[in-house]
Write a protein that holds these residues in place. Structure first.
Motif, PDB file in Angstrom:
ATOM      1  N   ILE A   1       0.869  -1.171   0.000  1.00  0.00           N
ATOM      2  CA  ILE A   1       0.000   0.000   0.000  1.00  0.00           C
ATOM      3  C   ILE A   1       0.906   1.221   0.000  1.00  0.00           C
ATOM      4  CG2 ILE A   1      -0.203  -0.034   2.529  1.00  0.00           C
ATOM      5  CD1 ILE A   1      -2.991   1.214   2.187  1.00  0.00           C
ATOM      6  N   ALA A   2       0.529   2.255  -0.739  1.00  0.00           N
ATOM      7  CA  ALA A   2       1.334   3.472  -0.827  1.00  0.00           C
ATOM      8  C   ALA A   2       0.808   4.525   0.135  1.00  0.00           C
ATOM      9  CB  ALA A   2       1.319   4.009  -2.254  1.00  0.00           C
ATOM     10  N   VAL A   3       1.685   5.035   0.986  1.00  0.00           N
ATOM     11  CA  VAL A   3       1.367   6.154   1.889  1.00  0.00           C
ATOM     12  C   VAL A   3       2.524   7.148   1.741  1.00  0.00           C
ATOM     13  CG1 VAL A   3       0.797   6.877   4.225  1.00  0.00           C
ATOM     14  CG2 VAL A   3       0.187   4.566   3.467  1.00  0.00           C
ATOM     15  N   LYS A   4       2.312   8.179   0.970  1.00  0.00           N
ATOM     16  CA  LYS A   4       3.387   9.082   0.561  1.00  0.00           C
ATOM     17  C   LYS A   4       4.108   9.731   1.734  1.00  0.00           C
ATOM     18  CE  LYS A   4       4.189  13.240  -2.205  1.00  0.00           C
ATOM     19  NZ  LYS A   4       3.620  14.203  -3.174  1.00  0.00           N
ATOM     20  N   ASN A   5       3.372  10.247   2.689  1.00  0.00           N
ATOM     21  CA  ASN A   5       3.942  11.002   3.793  1.00  0.00           C
ATOM     22  C   ASN A   5       4.412  10.060   4.907  1.00  0.00           C
ATOM     23  OD1 ASN A   5       3.785  12.443   6.483  1.00  0.00           O
ATOM     24  ND2 ASN A   5       3.533  14.177   5.095  1.00  0.00           N
ATOM     25  N   PRO A   6       5.685  10.140   5.329  1.00  0.00           N
ATOM     26  CA  PRO A   6       6.171   9.237   6.387  1.00  0.00           C
ATOM     27  C   PRO A   6       5.390   9.351   7.699  1.00  0.00           C
ATOM     28  CG  PRO A   6       8.014  10.266   5.267  1.00  0.00           C
ATOM     29  CD  PRO A   6       6.776  10.956   4.767  1.00  0.00           C
ATOM     30  N   GLU A   7       4.944  10.558   8.055  1.00  0.00           N
ATOM     31  CA  GLU A   7       4.157  10.703   9.282  1.00  0.00           C
ATOM     32  C   GLU A   7       2.839   9.950   9.167  1.00  0.00           C
ATOM     33  OE1 GLU A   7       3.669  14.758  10.358  1.00  0.00           O
ATOM     34  OE2 GLU A   7       5.804  15.060  10.813  1.00  0.00           O
ATOM     35  N   GLU A   8       2.198  10.056   8.015  1.00  0.00           N
ATOM     36  CA  GLU A   8       0.956   9.317   7.807  1.00  0.00           C
ATOM     37  C   GLU A   8       1.225   7.810   7.771  1.00  0.00           C
ATOM     38  OE1 GLU A   8      -1.085  10.755   4.361  1.00  0.00           O
ATOM     39  OE2 GLU A   8      -1.146  12.824   5.093  1.00  0.00           O
ATOM     40  N   ALA A   9       2.372   7.417   7.218  1.00  0.00           N
ATOM     41  CA  ALA A   9       2.732   5.998   7.192  1.00  0.00           C
ATOM     42  C   ALA A   9       2.888   5.465   8.609  1.00  0.00           C
ATOM     43  CB  ALA A   9       4.014   5.788   6.393  1.00  0.00           C
ATOM     44  N   CYS A  10       3.515   6.266   9.493  1.00  0.00           N
ATOM     45  CA  CYS A  10       3.659   5.855  10.891  1.00  0.00           C
ATOM     46  C   CYS A  10       2.296   5.707  11.560  1.00  0.00           C
ATOM     47  CB  CYS A  10       4.522   6.859  11.652  1.00  0.00           C
ATOM     48  SG  CYS A  10       6.283   6.782  11.263  1.00  0.00           S
ATOM     49  N   ARG A  11       1.421   6.682  11.347  1.00  0.00           N
ATOM     50  CA  ARG A  11       0.086   6.607  11.945  1.00  0.00           C
ATOM     51  C   ARG A  11      -0.675   5.396  11.408  1.00  0.00           C
ATOM     52  NH1 ARG A  11       0.206  12.392  11.584  1.00  0.00           N
ATOM     53  NH2 ARG A  11      -0.863  12.367   9.574  1.00  0.00           N
ATOM     54  N   TYR A  12      -0.502   5.118  10.128  1.00  0.00           N
ATOM     55  CA  TYR A  12      -1.198   3.986   9.525  1.00  0.00           C
ATOM     56  C   TYR A  12      -0.756   2.667  10.157  1.00  0.00           C
ATOM     57  CZ  TYR A  12      -2.494   0.419   6.134  1.00  0.00           C
ATOM     58  OH  TYR A  12      -2.990  -0.722   5.541  1.00  0.00           O
ATOM     59  N   VAL A  13       0.553   2.458  10.269  1.00  0.00           N
ATOM     60  CA  VAL A  13       1.019   1.170  10.806  1.00  0.00           C
ATOM     61  C   VAL A  13       0.688   1.046  12.290  1.00  0.00           C
ATOM     62  CG1 VAL A  13       2.829   0.938   9.069  1.00  0.00           C
ATOM     63  CG2 VAL A  13       3.391   1.966  11.271  1.00  0.00           C
ATOM     64  N   GLU A  14       0.642   2.173  12.996  1.00  0.00           N
ATOM     65  CA  GLU A  14       0.281   2.120  14.415  1.00  0.00           C
ATOM     66  C   GLU A  14      -1.186   1.729  14.605  1.00  0.00           C
ATOM     67  OE1 GLU A  14       1.510   6.084  15.368  1.00  0.00           O
ATOM     68  OE2 GLU A  14       3.273   5.409  16.465  1.00  0.00           O
ATOM     69  N   SER A  15      -1.992   1.965  13.584  1.00  0.00           N
ATOM     70  CA  SER A  15      -3.414   1.626  13.684  1.00  0.00           C
ATOM     71  C   SER A  15      -3.687   0.163  13.363  1.00  0.00           C
ATOM     72  CB  SER A  15      -4.234   2.499  12.721  1.00  0.00           C
ATOM     73  OG  SER A  15      -4.006   2.105  11.367  1.00  0.00           O
ATOM     74  N   LEU A  16      -2.680  -0.523  12.831  1.00  0.00           N
ATOM     75  CA  LEU A  16      -2.879  -1.916  12.427  1.00  0.00           C
ATOM     76  C   LEU A  16      -2.746  -2.851  13.628  1.00  0.00           C
ATOM     77  CD1 LEU A  16      -0.738  -1.974   9.144  1.00  0.00           C
ATOM     78  CD2 LEU A  16      -3.228  -1.727   9.330  1.00  0.00           C
ATOM     79  N   ALA A  17      -3.439  -3.953  13.573  1.00  0.00           N
ATOM     80  CA  ALA A  17      -3.308  -4.996  14.598  1.00  0.00           C
ATOM     81  C   ALA A  17      -2.774  -6.265  13.937  1.00  0.00           C
ATOM     82  CB  ALA A  17      -4.659  -5.267  15.253  1.00  0.00           C
ATOM     83  N   GLY A  18      -2.109  -7.076  14.728  1.00  0.00           N
ATOM     84  CA  GLY A  18      -1.708  -8.389  14.227  1.00  0.00           C
ATOM     85  C   GLY A  18      -0.258  -8.522  13.832  1.00  0.00           C
ATOM     86  N   TYR A  19       0.474  -7.416  13.779  1.00  0.00           N
ATOM     87  CA  TYR A  19       1.896  -7.503  13.437  1.00  0.00           C
ATOM     88  C   TYR A  19       2.738  -7.496  14.705  1.00  0.00           C
ATOM     89  CZ  TYR A  19       0.763  -6.741   8.543  1.00  0.00           C
ATOM     90  OH  TYR A  19       0.264  -6.881   7.266  1.00  0.00           O
ATOM     91  N   ASP A  20       3.709  -8.405  14.743  1.00  0.00           N
ATOM     92  CA  ASP A  20       4.620  -8.490  15.888  1.00  0.00           C
ATOM     93  C   ASP A  20       5.818  -7.569  15.729  1.00  0.00           C
ATOM     94  OD1 ASP A  20       3.201 -10.797  17.101  1.00  0.00           O
ATOM     95  OD2 ASP A  20       3.922 -11.829  15.305  1.00  0.00           O
ATOM     96  N   VAL A  21       6.216  -7.342  14.468  1.00  0.00           N
ATOM     97  CA  VAL A  21       7.426  -6.567  14.177  1.00  0.00           C
ATOM     98  C   VAL A  21       7.144  -5.661  12.984  1.00  0.00           C
ATOM     99  CG1 VAL A  21       9.895  -6.671  13.625  1.00  0.00           C
ATOM    100  CG2 VAL A  21       8.837  -8.543  14.912  1.00  0.00           C
ATOM    101  N   ILE A  22       7.525  -4.386  13.118  1.00  0.00           N
ATOM    102  CA  ILE A  22       7.434  -3.439  12.001  1.00  0.00           C
ATOM    103  C   ILE A  22       8.840  -2.902  11.764  1.00  0.00           C
ATOM    104  CG2 ILE A  22       6.430  -1.285  11.156  1.00  0.00           C
ATOM    105  CD1 ILE A  22       4.067  -1.900  13.145  1.00  0.00           C
ATOM    106  N   VAL A  23       9.339  -3.104  10.536  1.00  0.00           N
ATOM    107  CA  VAL A  23      10.703  -2.711  10.183  1.00  0.00           C
ATOM    108  C   VAL A  23      10.650  -1.578   9.166  1.00  0.00           C
ATOM    109  CG1 VAL A  23      12.916  -3.471   9.247  1.00  0.00           C
ATOM    110  CG2 VAL A  23      11.520  -5.071  10.575  1.00  0.00           C
ATOM    111  N   PHE A  24      11.349  -0.486   9.451  1.00  0.00           N
ATOM    112  CA  PHE A  24      11.467   0.645   8.535  1.00  0.00           C
ATOM    113  C   PHE A  24      12.859   0.589   7.911  1.00  0.00           C
ATOM    114  CE2 PHE A  24       8.524   1.761  11.876  1.00  0.00           C
ATOM    115  CZ  PHE A  24       7.508   2.488  11.253  1.00  0.00           C
ATOM    116  N   ALA A  25      12.950   0.605   6.580  1.00  0.00           N
ATOM    117  CA  ALA A  25      14.254   0.487   5.925  1.00  0.00           C
ATOM    118  C   ALA A  25      14.173   1.011   4.494  1.00  0.00           C
ATOM    119  CB  ALA A  25      14.728  -0.972   5.936  1.00  0.00           C
ATOM    120  N   GLY A  26      15.311   0.974   3.801  1.00  0.00           N
ATOM    121  CA  GLY A  26      15.372   1.330   2.390  1.00  0.00           C
ATOM    122  C   GLY A  26      16.168   2.578   2.100  1.00  0.00           C
ATOM    123  N   SER A  27      16.316   3.469   3.101  1.00  0.00           N
ATOM    124  CA  SER A  27      17.056   4.710   2.891  1.00  0.00           C
ATOM    125  C   SER A  27      17.381   5.341   4.241  1.00  0.00           C
ATOM    126  CB  SER A  27      16.227   5.698   2.060  1.00  0.00           C
ATOM    127  OG  SER A  27      16.822   6.987   2.091  1.00  0.00           O
TER     128      SER A  27
END
Length: 432
Positions: A390-416
Protein backbone atom coordinates in the motif's frame (compact mmCIF):
# COMPACT_ATOMS: atom_id res chain seq x y z
CA UNK A 1 24.96 34.03 10.73
CA UNK A 2 22.43 32.16 12.81
CA UNK A 3 22.58 28.36 13.05
CA UNK A 4 19.78 27.98 10.52
CA UNK A 5 21.44 30.43 8.14
CA UNK A 6 24.68 28.48 8.51
CA UNK A 7 22.95 25.23 7.53
CA UNK A 8 21.31 26.93 4.56
CA UNK A 9 24.69 28.32 3.46
CA UNK A 10 26.28 24.86 3.70
CA UNK A 11 23.40 23.21 1.84
CA UNK A 12 23.58 25.85 -0.90
CA UNK A 13 26.72 24.04 -2.07
CA UNK A 14 24.56 21.05 -3.07
CA UNK A 15 24.13 22.68 -6.45
CA UNK A 16 27.71 21.67 -7.24
CA UNK A 17 26.70 18.00 -6.97
CA UNK A 18 28.92 15.09 -5.99
CA UNK A 19 32.29 15.17 -7.75
CA UNK A 20 35.15 12.88 -6.85
CA UNK A 21 38.70 14.21 -7.02
CA UNK A 22 41.06 15.98 -4.62
CA UNK A 23 42.12 19.12 -6.49
CA UNK A 24 39.50 21.41 -4.95
CA UNK A 25 39.78 19.88 -1.50
CA UNK A 26 43.59 19.99 -1.50
CA UNK A 27 43.61 23.68 -2.40
CA UNK A 28 41.02 24.51 0.25
CA UNK A 29 43.06 22.69 2.89
CA UNK A 30 46.18 24.57 1.80
CA UNK A 31 44.33 27.83 2.43
CA UNK A 32 43.49 26.48 5.92
CA UNK A 33 47.15 25.47 6.56
CA UNK A 34 46.35 21.75 6.23
CA UNK A 35 44.82 21.11 9.67
CA UNK A 36 44.22 17.45 8.74
CA UNK A 37 47.98 16.81 8.89
CA UNK A 38 48.03 17.57 12.62
CA UNK A 39 45.65 14.67 13.36
CA UNK A 40 46.26 10.98 14.05
CA UNK A 41 43.62 9.47 11.78
CA UNK A 42 42.08 6.01 11.54
CA UNK A 43 40.65 6.15 8.01
CA UNK A 44 37.68 3.84 7.37
CA UNK A 45 36.18 3.04 3.95
CA UNK A 46 33.76 0.35 2.77
CA UNK A 47 30.38 -0.19 1.16
CA UNK A 48 28.72 -1.33 4.38
CA UNK A 49 29.85 -1.53 7.98
CA UNK A 50 32.14 1.48 8.07
CA UNK A 51 29.84 3.48 10.36
CA UNK A 52 29.60 0.61 12.85
CA UNK A 53 33.35 -0.07 12.79
CA UNK A 54 33.92 3.64 13.44
CA UNK A 55 31.54 3.51 16.42
CA UNK A 56 33.32 0.52 17.95
CA UNK A 57 36.71 2.23 17.61
CA UNK A 58 35.37 5.53 18.94
CA UNK A 59 33.80 3.85 21.97
CA UNK A 60 36.77 1.65 22.92
CA UNK A 61 39.34 4.43 22.55
CA UNK A 62 37.24 6.77 24.69
CA UNK A 63 36.77 4.06 27.30
CA UNK A 64 40.56 3.78 27.49
CA UNK A 65 40.93 7.45 28.34
CA UNK A 66 41.78 8.88 24.94
CA UNK A 67 40.22 12.06 23.62
CA UNK A 68 38.65 11.02 20.30
CA UNK A 69 36.92 12.70 17.38
CA UNK A 70 34.44 11.01 15.07
CA UNK A 71 33.44 12.18 11.58
CA UNK A 72 30.56 10.35 9.88
CA UNK A 73 27.95 10.86 7.17
CA UNK A 74 25.16 11.29 6.45
CA UNK A 75 23.30 12.47 9.53
CA UNK A 76 19.89 11.09 10.53
CA UNK A 77 18.19 13.89 12.44
CA UNK A 78 20.65 16.70 13.24
CA UNK A 79 23.44 18.06 11.08
CA UNK A 80 25.70 18.26 14.15
CA UNK A 81 25.65 14.44 14.43
CA UNK A 82 28.36 14.37 11.77
CA UNK A 83 31.10 15.68 14.08
CA UNK A 84 31.54 14.29 17.58
CA UNK A 85 34.26 14.84 20.13
CA UNK A 86 34.42 12.59 23.20
CA UNK A 87 30.71 11.83 23.17
CA UNK A 88 29.43 15.32 22.37
CA UNK A 89 28.28 16.63 19.00
CA UNK A 90 29.78 19.86 17.72
CA UNK A 91 27.86 22.77 19.23
CA UNK A 92 25.77 25.04 17.03
CA UNK A 93 28.03 27.94 18.02
CA UNK A 94 31.15 26.05 16.96
CA UNK A 95 29.57 24.99 13.70
CA UNK A 96 28.77 28.65 12.91
CA UNK A 97 32.28 29.80 13.82
CA UNK A 98 34.19 27.12 11.90
CA UNK A 99 31.88 27.39 8.88
CA UNK A 100 32.56 31.12 8.64
CA UNK A 101 36.31 30.53 8.77
CA UNK A 102 36.16 27.94 6.00
CA UNK A 103 33.86 30.06 3.83
CA UNK A 104 36.44 32.87 3.93
CA UNK A 105 38.95 30.46 2.38
CA UNK A 106 36.39 29.27 -0.18
CA UNK A 107 36.06 32.88 -1.30
CA UNK A 108 39.84 33.08 -1.64
CA UNK A 109 39.81 29.91 -3.76
CA UNK A 110 37.14 31.30 -6.03
CA UNK A 111 39.13 34.52 -6.49
CA UNK A 112 42.02 32.36 -7.74
CA UNK A 113 39.72 30.92 -10.41
CA UNK A 114 39.33 27.54 -8.73
CA UNK A 115 36.09 25.56 -8.97
CA UNK A 116 33.83 25.75 -5.96
CA UNK A 117 34.06 22.88 -3.46
CA UNK A 118 31.07 20.57 -3.18
CA UNK A 119 28.92 20.44 -0.06
CA UNK A 120 30.72 17.35 1.24
CA UNK A 121 34.11 18.96 0.64
CA UNK A 122 33.02 22.05 2.53
CA UNK A 123 31.70 20.01 5.47
CA UNK A 124 34.84 17.86 5.58
CA UNK A 125 37.01 20.98 5.66
CA UNK A 126 34.93 22.35 8.54
CA UNK A 127 35.41 19.03 10.35
CA UNK A 128 39.19 18.95 9.89
CA UNK A 129 39.53 22.53 11.13
CA UNK A 130 37.27 21.83 14.11
CA UNK A 131 38.99 18.60 15.16
CA UNK A 132 42.47 20.08 14.74
CA UNK A 133 41.64 22.60 17.48
CA UNK A 134 40.01 20.17 19.94
CA UNK A 135 43.29 18.64 21.18
CA UNK A 136 42.16 15.12 20.34
CA UNK A 137 44.39 12.06 20.47
CA UNK A 138 42.75 10.32 17.52
CA UNK A 139 40.24 11.04 14.77
CA UNK A 140 38.09 8.16 13.54
CA UNK A 141 37.35 9.29 9.98
CA UNK A 142 34.63 7.72 7.86
CA UNK A 143 34.95 8.00 4.07
CA UNK A 144 31.96 9.60 2.38
CA UNK A 145 31.99 7.96 -1.07
CA UNK A 146 34.54 5.59 -2.55
CA UNK A 147 38.07 6.26 -1.37
CA UNK A 148 40.72 7.67 -3.69
CA UNK A 149 38.66 10.66 -4.81
CA UNK A 150 36.80 11.21 -1.54
CA UNK A 151 37.47 14.51 0.18
CA UNK A 152 38.59 12.75 3.38
CA UNK A 153 41.51 11.34 1.40
CA UNK A 154 43.53 14.54 1.71
CA UNK A 155 44.90 12.92 4.88
CA UNK A 156 48.40 11.93 3.72
CA UNK A 157 49.54 9.82 6.66
CA UNK A 158 46.81 8.01 8.65
CA UNK A 159 47.80 5.54 11.36
CA UNK A 160 45.61 2.80 9.84
CA UNK A 161 43.59 2.29 6.66
CA UNK A 162 40.47 0.16 7.10
CA UNK A 163 38.24 -1.30 4.37
CA UNK A 164 35.17 -2.87 5.94
CA UNK A 165 33.44 -4.44 2.92
CA UNK A 166 33.01 -4.26 -0.85
CA UNK A 167 29.64 -4.66 -2.54
CA UNK A 168 27.60 -3.00 -5.26
CA UNK A 169 26.61 0.60 -4.57
CA UNK A 170 27.23 3.98 -6.21
CA UNK A 171 28.43 2.18 -9.36
CA UNK A 172 27.97 5.34 -11.44
CA UNK A 173 30.92 6.80 -9.51
CA UNK A 174 32.95 3.76 -8.47
CA UNK A 175 32.67 1.26 -11.35
CA UNK A 176 30.53 -1.67 -12.35
CA UNK A 177 32.55 -4.57 -10.91
CA UNK A 178 33.59 -5.41 -7.36
CA UNK A 179 37.25 -5.22 -8.39
CA UNK A 180 36.81 -1.67 -9.74
CA UNK A 181 34.94 -0.63 -6.60
CA UNK A 182 37.71 -2.22 -4.49
CA UNK A 183 40.43 -0.31 -6.36
CA UNK A 184 38.59 2.98 -5.76
CA UNK A 185 38.14 2.27 -2.05
CA UNK A 186 41.76 1.08 -1.75
CA UNK A 187 42.76 4.60 -2.76
CA UNK A 188 42.84 5.44 0.96
CA UNK A 189 45.83 3.10 1.41
CA UNK A 190 49.06 5.02 2.04
CA UNK A 191 52.62 3.61 1.71
CA UNK A 192 53.78 1.73 4.78
CA UNK A 193 50.52 2.21 6.69
CA UNK A 194 48.81 -1.01 7.93
CA UNK A 195 45.67 -2.08 6.07
CA UNK A 196 42.86 -3.89 7.88
CA UNK A 197 40.58 -5.51 5.32
CA UNK A 198 37.23 -7.25 5.86
CA UNK A 199 36.36 -7.97 2.22
CA UNK A 200 34.59 -11.21 1.32
CA UNK A 201 34.83 -11.26 -2.48
CA UNK A 202 38.12 -12.90 -3.43
CA UNK A 203 38.78 -10.76 -6.50
CA UNK A 204 38.08 -7.53 -4.63
CA UNK A 205 40.26 -8.62 -1.68
CA UNK A 206 43.13 -9.50 -4.03
CA UNK A 207 42.88 -6.11 -5.74
CA UNK A 208 43.21 -4.41 -2.35
CA UNK A 209 46.12 -6.61 -1.33
CA UNK A 210 48.00 -5.85 -4.55
CA UNK A 211 47.69 -2.11 -3.93
CA UNK A 212 48.80 -2.53 -0.31
CA UNK A 213 51.76 -4.70 -1.31
CA UNK A 214 52.86 -2.18 -3.95
CA UNK A 215 53.11 0.49 -1.26
CA UNK A 216 54.79 -1.72 1.31
CA UNK A 217 51.70 -1.81 3.53
CA UNK A 218 51.00 -4.94 5.55
CA UNK A 219 47.47 -6.31 5.11
CA UNK A 220 45.52 -7.89 7.95
CA UNK A 221 42.72 -10.08 6.58
CA UNK A 222 39.79 -10.02 9.01
CA UNK A 223 37.99 -12.79 7.10
CA UNK A 224 40.71 -15.27 8.11
CA UNK A 225 40.17 -14.65 11.84
CA UNK A 226 38.31 -17.51 13.61
CA UNK A 227 35.37 -16.76 15.88
CA UNK A 228 32.50 -18.54 17.58
CA UNK A 229 29.19 -16.88 18.39
CA UNK A 230 28.03 -17.95 21.86
CA UNK A 231 24.86 -15.89 22.26
CA UNK A 232 22.46 -14.33 19.78
CA UNK A 233 19.60 -12.36 21.32
CA UNK A 234 17.61 -9.19 20.76
CA UNK A 235 19.85 -7.61 23.41
CA UNK A 236 23.07 -8.32 21.56
CA UNK A 237 25.67 -10.97 20.78
CA UNK A 238 28.58 -12.62 22.55
CA UNK A 239 31.49 -14.32 20.81
CA UNK A 240 34.99 -15.76 21.23
CA UNK A 241 37.85 -14.87 18.92
CA UNK A 242 41.65 -14.76 18.73
CA UNK A 243 43.41 -11.85 17.02
CA UNK A 244 47.15 -11.40 16.62
CA UNK A 245 47.75 -13.93 19.38
CA UNK A 246 45.32 -12.32 21.84
CA UNK A 247 42.30 -14.37 22.91
CA UNK A 248 38.96 -12.75 23.66
CA UNK A 249 36.36 -14.80 25.50
CA UNK A 250 32.68 -13.87 25.56
CA UNK A 251 33.16 -10.40 24.10
CA UNK A 252 29.75 -8.75 24.06
CA UNK A 253 28.30 -6.27 21.59
CA UNK A 254 24.94 -4.49 21.69
CA UNK A 255 24.58 -3.96 17.94
CA UNK A 256 22.35 -6.56 16.29
CA UNK A 257 23.12 -8.94 13.42
CA UNK A 258 25.85 -11.40 12.51
CA UNK A 259 27.36 -8.69 10.31
CA UNK A 260 27.92 -6.69 13.50
CA UNK A 261 30.06 -9.52 14.89
CA UNK A 262 32.21 -9.20 11.74
CA UNK A 263 32.33 -5.42 12.18
CA UNK A 264 33.38 -5.81 15.82
CA UNK A 265 36.17 -8.23 14.85
CA UNK A 266 37.31 -5.76 12.20
CA UNK A 267 37.48 -2.96 14.79
CA UNK A 268 39.20 -5.26 17.28
CA UNK A 269 41.82 -6.09 14.64
CA UNK A 270 42.49 -2.38 14.12
CA UNK A 271 43.01 -1.97 17.86
CA UNK A 272 45.33 -4.99 18.05
CA UNK A 273 47.41 -3.67 15.13
CA UNK A 274 47.71 -0.22 16.73
CA UNK A 275 48.60 -1.85 20.04
CA UNK A 276 51.30 -3.93 18.36
CA UNK A 277 52.73 -0.78 16.76
CA UNK A 278 52.77 0.97 20.18
CA UNK A 279 50.35 3.64 18.97
CA UNK A 280 47.69 2.87 21.58
CA UNK A 281 47.67 1.39 25.07
CA UNK A 282 44.40 -0.31 25.88
CA UNK A 283 43.23 -2.26 28.93
CA UNK A 284 41.45 -5.54 28.42
CA UNK A 285 38.45 -4.74 30.64
CA UNK A 286 38.01 -1.36 28.96
CA UNK A 287 37.99 -3.04 25.55
CA UNK A 288 35.07 -5.15 26.73
CA UNK A 289 33.33 -2.10 28.22
CA UNK A 290 33.81 -0.09 25.03
CA UNK A 291 32.38 -2.76 22.76
CA UNK A 292 29.24 -3.35 24.81
CA UNK A 293 28.59 0.41 25.07
CA UNK A 294 29.02 1.06 21.33
CA UNK A 295 25.78 1.77 19.48
CA UNK A 296 25.13 2.98 15.96
CA UNK A 297 22.00 5.06 15.54
CA UNK A 298 19.76 3.77 12.78
CA UNK A 299 21.36 0.34 12.47
CA UNK A 300 18.84 -2.27 13.65
CA UNK A 301 17.74 0.25 16.24
CA UNK A 302 14.73 -0.82 18.30
CA UNK A 303 12.58 2.24 18.98
CA UNK A 304 9.58 0.46 20.51
CA UNK A 305 8.42 -2.95 21.68
CA UNK A 306 4.97 -4.58 21.59
CA UNK A 307 5.03 -4.48 18.66
CA UNK A 308 8.71 -4.11 17.90
CA UNK A 309 9.42 -1.05 15.77
CA UNK A 310 12.88 -1.24 14.24
CA UNK A 311 14.70 1.19 11.95
CA UNK A 312 17.62 0.09 9.81
CA UNK A 313 19.67 1.98 7.25
CA UNK A 314 19.79 -0.89 4.72
CA UNK A 315 19.78 0.77 1.29
CA UNK A 316 21.84 -1.57 -0.90
CA UNK A 317 21.89 -5.31 -1.57
CA UNK A 318 24.44 -6.26 1.06
CA UNK A 319 22.74 -4.16 3.72
CA UNK A 320 19.32 -5.58 2.85
CA UNK A 321 20.69 -9.12 3.00
CA UNK A 322 22.22 -8.50 6.43
CA UNK A 323 18.95 -7.02 7.67
CA UNK A 324 16.96 -9.98 6.36
CA UNK A 325 19.28 -12.44 8.11
CA UNK A 326 19.04 -10.55 11.41
CA UNK A 327 15.23 -10.22 11.35
CA UNK A 328 14.58 -13.83 10.36
CA UNK A 329 17.11 -15.07 12.91
CA UNK A 330 15.64 -13.09 15.81
CA UNK A 331 11.95 -13.19 14.89
CA UNK A 332 11.14 -16.61 13.41
CA UNK A 333 7.44 -17.32 12.86
CA UNK A 334 6.46 -13.73 13.70
CA UNK A 335 4.15 -11.59 11.58
CA UNK A 336 6.28 -8.81 10.10
CA UNK A 337 5.44 -5.61 8.20
CA UNK A 338 8.00 -3.52 6.37
CA UNK A 339 7.72 0.21 5.72
CA UNK A 340 10.10 1.08 2.89
CA UNK A 341 11.16 4.20 1.05
CA UNK A 342 14.00 4.35 -1.47
CA UNK A 343 15.98 6.63 -3.73
CA UNK A 344 15.15 6.20 -7.41
CA UNK A 345 18.79 5.51 -8.39
CA UNK A 346 18.98 2.33 -6.29
CA UNK A 347 18.47 -1.18 -7.69
CA UNK A 348 14.90 -1.39 -6.45
CA UNK A 349 14.16 -4.90 -7.74
CA UNK A 350 17.18 -6.38 -5.98
CA UNK A 351 16.41 -4.59 -2.72
CA UNK A 352 12.82 -5.84 -2.83
CA UNK A 353 14.03 -9.37 -3.49
CA UNK A 354 16.11 -9.23 -0.28
CA UNK A 355 13.33 -7.56 1.72
CA UNK A 356 10.92 -10.20 0.44
CA UNK A 357 12.83 -12.72 2.56
CA UNK A 358 11.63 -10.81 5.62
CA UNK A 359 7.94 -10.45 4.76
CA UNK A 360 5.43 -10.20 1.93
CA UNK A 361 3.59 -7.23 3.52
CA UNK A 362 4.76 -3.70 2.71
CA UNK A 363 3.90 -0.05 3.11
CA UNK A 364 5.64 2.14 0.51
CA UNK A 365 6.48 5.70 1.54
CA UNK A 366 9.02 8.37 0.54
CA UNK A 367 12.37 9.48 1.99
CA UNK A 368 13.09 13.16 2.47
CA UNK A 369 15.36 13.55 -0.56
CA UNK A 370 14.98 15.03 -4.07
CA UNK A 371 16.16 11.71 -5.57
CA UNK A 372 13.31 9.78 -3.95
CA UNK A 373 11.24 7.17 -5.75
CA UNK A 374 7.54 8.00 -5.44
CA UNK A 375 5.52 5.84 -3.04
CA UNK A 376 3.14 4.95 -5.87
CA UNK A 377 5.94 3.74 -8.16
CA UNK A 378 7.56 1.78 -5.35
CA UNK A 379 4.23 0.20 -4.45
CA UNK A 380 3.74 -0.81 -8.10
CA UNK A 381 7.12 -2.55 -8.07
CA UNK A 382 6.27 -4.32 -4.81
CA UNK A 383 3.05 -5.65 -6.32
CA UNK A 384 4.75 -6.66 -9.58
CA UNK A 385 7.15 -8.71 -7.46
CA UNK A 386 4.12 -10.65 -6.17
CA UNK A 387 3.98 -9.05 -2.73
CA UNK A 388 1.31 -7.01 -0.98
CA UNK A 389 1.74 -3.25 -0.79
CA UNK A 390 0.00 0.00 0.00
CA UNK A 391 1.33 3.47 -0.83
CA UNK A 392 1.37 6.15 1.89
CA UNK A 393 3.39 9.08 0.56
CA UNK A 394 3.94 11.00 3.79
CA UNK A 395 6.17 9.24 6.39
CA UNK A 396 4.16 10.70 9.28
CA UNK A 397 0.96 9.32 7.81
CA UNK A 398 2.73 6.00 7.19
CA UNK A 399 3.66 5.86 10.89
CA UNK A 400 0.09 6.61 11.95
CA UNK A 401 -1.20 3.99 9.52
CA UNK A 402 1.02 1.17 10.81
CA UNK A 403 0.28 2.12 14.42
CA UNK A 404 -3.41 1.63 13.68
CA UNK A 405 -2.88 -1.92 12.43
CA UNK A 406 -3.31 -5.00 14.60
CA UNK A 407 -1.71 -8.39 14.23
CA UNK A 408 1.90 -7.50 13.44
CA UNK A 409 4.62 -8.49 15.89
CA UNK A 410 7.43 -6.57 14.18
CA UNK A 411 7.43 -3.44 12.00
CA UNK A 412 10.70 -2.71 10.18
CA UNK A 413 11.47 0.64 8.53
CA UNK A 414 14.25 0.49 5.92
CA UNK A 415 15.37 1.33 2.39
CA UNK A 416 17.06 4.71 2.89
CA UNK A 417 18.98 6.54 5.59
CA UNK A 418 17.01 9.64 4.65
CA UNK A 419 13.80 7.76 5.46
CA UNK A 420 14.83 6.28 8.80
CA UNK A 421 16.15 9.61 10.05
CA UNK A 422 12.71 11.06 9.48
CA UNK A 423 10.97 8.03 11.02
CA UNK A 424 13.24 8.16 14.07
CA UNK A 425 12.24 11.77 14.69
CA UNK A 426 8.53 11.02 14.27
CA UNK A 427 8.44 7.99 16.58
CA UNK A 428 10.68 9.51 19.25
CA UNK A 429 8.59 12.69 19.25
CA UNK A 430 5.39 10.67 19.66
CA UNK A 431 6.96 8.70 22.51
CA UNK A 432 7.92 11.90 24.32
Amino acid sequence: MTYQETLERIHSFRKFGSRLGLERMSRLMEHLNNPQETLRVIHVAGTNGKGSVCRYLYSVLQENGYRVGLYTSPYLERFTERMECNGSEISQEDLIRYTNRVLEKVDAMLEEGMESPTEFELVTAIAFLYFSEQEIDFLVLEVGLGGSGDSTNVVSRPIASVITSISYDHMEYLGGTLEKIAVEKAGIIKPGIPVICNVEDRGAAEAIRRIADAGGSKTYDVRSIPFEVLEETIGGYAFDTKIEGTEYRKLRISMIGMHQVANAICALTVLEVLKKENIVKIERKKIYDGFVKARQTGRFEILRREPYMIIDGAHNEAGAEALAAAVRGLFPDRRILMVVGMLADKKIDRLLEKFGRITQDFVATEPDNPRKLSAVDLCDQIRRAGMKGIAVKNPEEACRYVESLAGYDVIVFAGSLYLIGKIRGILNHEKE
